[in-house]
Design an enzyme around this catalytic site. Structure first.
Site: not given
Length: 667
Positions: A518-519, A562
């Site tokens: 996950d960004i 994301e």
């Protein structure tokens, strides 16, 4: 294995393996071989296997079935037969792996090296049979000459093998003339090199027997006339020829074998005794050359057909292999190798035209060093010949680039090249039947230094058509499986792939790991710089992740928003942790450029890792494994982000304690 290969019609290049004792051909789905040909009957023909071989039978008597141009109701098939059914043309192949002929260990003679000279005794070839008969009427030994020619014709008939024909020619000619040696040389297809085919000496092993004289051959090549010299060593024109001195040639006859205005072979008869031959001998050898020319031409035509059939045999395998790939890069890389194998050359390149701006880009190459390829890959190609082929949509076969006014490039070993267009047919509902040129396949450096042929062009044209189909299939597959923004796989493909990988490790007892990423603070990026900047980060992230994993085995996918997932087949917990660490370093060290002002920002990711140990796949499924990686990802975010956390029993206990505490607070 017996096969049918489509060489003209719909699905050109497609191959059908004849594995059953009875195969039916037609437009109906009930046939074992279904053809897309509107003129075909539902069941048009059948091929059945007998002990003696394969036979084909026409089941629709209102329409003709031809084999090698002749109409048949039923006929036996032989390797290389051409079958025409409605608008579809096949080649029947019943070969095992074709054996390559061993090259002759002879010196070749480049005709560009042969200079003009003069000689008085000459004899033009006979224009036809009538002119030969007229010469017999004038000859005092007409009966003997007729018997000689009839005997020779009988001896030469019955063989289509060029090597065997050459041996028969020199054997017979040595019996006819009072000569010490006889040579026959054949001319290559582009009329540029002479290659010794066979020779005989009355006293084998004599010094100089293997020496060939360019000084003699130049006379024949320049004039296409037979020549006679009664004493070469008494003539300054020939005394200067070292090969004549070394082989002790005093008298000789040398005549061309001309067919359809082209020299196909040269016959030489020589002796160490002066005045061994007369003008009558020259006339007889010229008549013999007429017979030999026909037989040599037939043998060459037969060999060309055999080579073409071998190319078709390999083409069937090549198209099958090409159609087995769905990755565009792999297809483009593979087609160059296949083209070189099919056409027997060492250099191939594929150039693709950008549909937006028309620029030509080098997509793949064969026969080039990695260093050169790295420099030019993706660069614009503006070579005039490729552009010409794309604009005209027609192949270009050049026997010698010098004939077009160009100097050969030093990186090429020969002057001949072949370029065919990659043509995609069918423009969909909006433009049915439309033709679009995608690019070109170019070949150079034919093995042996020869020129490319018309058959080479036909084979490469079929392969280019199959390449267009393969690229279209890859495009459709990519649209169905690849995310348009990040260029990694879609979630539904990831789920299908993970199910397949879990099944595989159950059978092989190997480990498998899953990463979920996950960004960090991605919402902040969108809120601060805009959603376009967020898309640019996602796009860069997809490319970065693909660089960090093993391209041949690992699967990178966009899970949603994301979030990304990576399947690592064969990876245990230690290897998975190494790959996760590599990703963390790569992302944190990357400068993400966003916006019109090329603003640079930094990003990090959090990673959850879950591993299925070897032999434990029976207790695991996709939903459980994804949940474990997701919980590990949650822990990575909760504990500070920009880190990787691996699922473990301790983490499970921690989650249970947290859940119990939340439950107690709610109570």
């Amino acid at each position: 294995m017996a096969q049918l290969i489509i060489v003209e019609g719909e699905n050109r290049g497609k191959t059908f393996d004849l594995t059953r004792s009875r195969e039916t051909l037609g437009s109906s789905d009930k046939n074992t071989i279904v053809l897309n040909d509107r003129r075909l009957s539902s069941t048009h023909a059948e091929i059945f296997r007998k002990k003696s071989g394969y036979e084909i039978k026409n089941l629709d008597h209102s329409k003709a079935l031809t084999v090698n141009g002749e109409v048949f109701k039923t006929t036996r098939l032989q390797h290389g037969d051409w079958i025409q059914i409605a608008d579809t043309t096949f080649v029947f192949s019943e070969d095992s792996e074709p054996q390559h002929e061993q090259p002759l260990d002879y010196q070749t003679i480049d005709t560009d090296d042969l200079l003009r000279s003069q000689i008085q005794a000459r004899r033009k070839g006979f224009l036809d049979a009538e002119s030969m008969l007229e010469s017999l009427d004038r000859s005092q030994s007409a009966d003997h000459r007729v018997r000689t020619l009839l005997t020779l014709s009988h001896k030469l008939s019955g063989t289509l093998d060029l090597r065997r024909l050459g041996e028969r020619v020199v054997d017979q000619v040595l019996e006819i003339f009072s000569a010490d040696r006889v040579f026959i040389l054949t001319m290559d297809e582009d009329q540029r090199r002479l290659k010794p085919l066979a020779s005989r000496s009355r006293t084998p092993g004599r010094a100089g027997d293997d020496v060939l004289s360019r000084t003699i051959f130049k006379e024949v090549l320049n004039s296409k006339e037979g020549v006679l010299c009664t004493d070469a060593l008494d003539d300054a024109r020939f005394l200067s020829g070292q090969s004549i001195v070394d082989s002790n040639v005093r008298a000789f006859l040398c005549v061309p074998c001309v067919q359809h205005g082209r020299i196909v072979a040269i016959l030489q008869v020589d002796s160490s005794q002066e005045r061994s031959f007369s003008e009558d001998d020259l006339e007889l050898l010229t008549a013999i050359a007429n017979f030999v020319a026909v037989h040599v031409d037939n043998c060459k035509a037969y060999r060309r057909r055999q080579e073409y059939n071998q190319q078709l045999f390999h083409l069937g395998r090549a198209t099958q292999r090409l159609s087995s790939f769905l990755d565009r890069e792999q297809i483009l890389k593979e087609v160059g190798k296949l083209a070189c194998q099919l056409i027997n050359c060492t250099k191939a390149s594929v150039i693709i035209q950008n549909p937006k701006d028309g620029r030509l880009q080098l997509a793949s190459v064969q026969g080039m060093t990695k260093e050169v390829w790295a420099k030019i890959r993706g660069s614009e190609i503006g070579e005039r010949f490729c552009r010409k082929v794309i604009e005209e949509g027609r192949p270009l076969l050049v026997q010698d680039v010098r004939e077009h006014g160009y100097t050969p490039h030093s990186r090429y070993a020969s002057n001949s090249f072949l370029i065919v267009p990659i043509v995609s047919k069918g423009g969909g509902k909006s433009a049915p039947g439309a033709v679009k040129v995608l690019g070109t396949i170019s070949l150079a450096d034919k093995v042996g230094g020869g020129s490319f042929s018309g058959n080479d062009q036909k084979i490469l044209d079929i392969l280019a058509g199959q390449l267009a189909i393969a690229l279209k299939n890859a495009e459709l597959y990519e649209k169905a499986t690849v995310d348009g923004l990040t260029r990694v796989y879609l979630r539904r493909f990831f789920e299908q792939r993970l199910d397949e990988q879990l099944k595989e490790i159950r059978d092989s007892a190997t480990p498998l790991s899953l990463l979920m990423l996950d960004i960090d603070h991605f919402k902040h990026t969108n809120d601060t710089y805009g959603h376009q900047a967020g898309d640019e980060v996602l796009q860069k992230m997809g490319a970065l992740l693909k660089k960090c994993v093993r391209p041949a085995t690992d699967t990178v996918a966009r899970y949603g928003g994301e979030e990304f997932t990576i399947i690592l087949p064969g990876a245990d917990a230690v290897l998975a942790d190494k790959i996760a660490t590599r990703i963390l370093k790569a992302v944190s060290g990357e400068h993400f450029t966003v916006g019109d002002d090329d603003l640079e920002i930094r990003k990090t990711v959090s990673i959850g890792v879950a591993t299925v140990p070897a032999g434990a796949a029976e207790r695991e499924n996709r939903a459980r494994l994804v949940k474990k990686a997701d919980y590990a990802l949650y822990e990575a975010k909760e504990s500070g982000r920009n880190r990787a956390v691996t699922w473990s029993d301790e983490l499970l206990r921690k989650l249970r304690r947290s859940a119990s505490a939340r439950h107690g607070q709610q109570a």
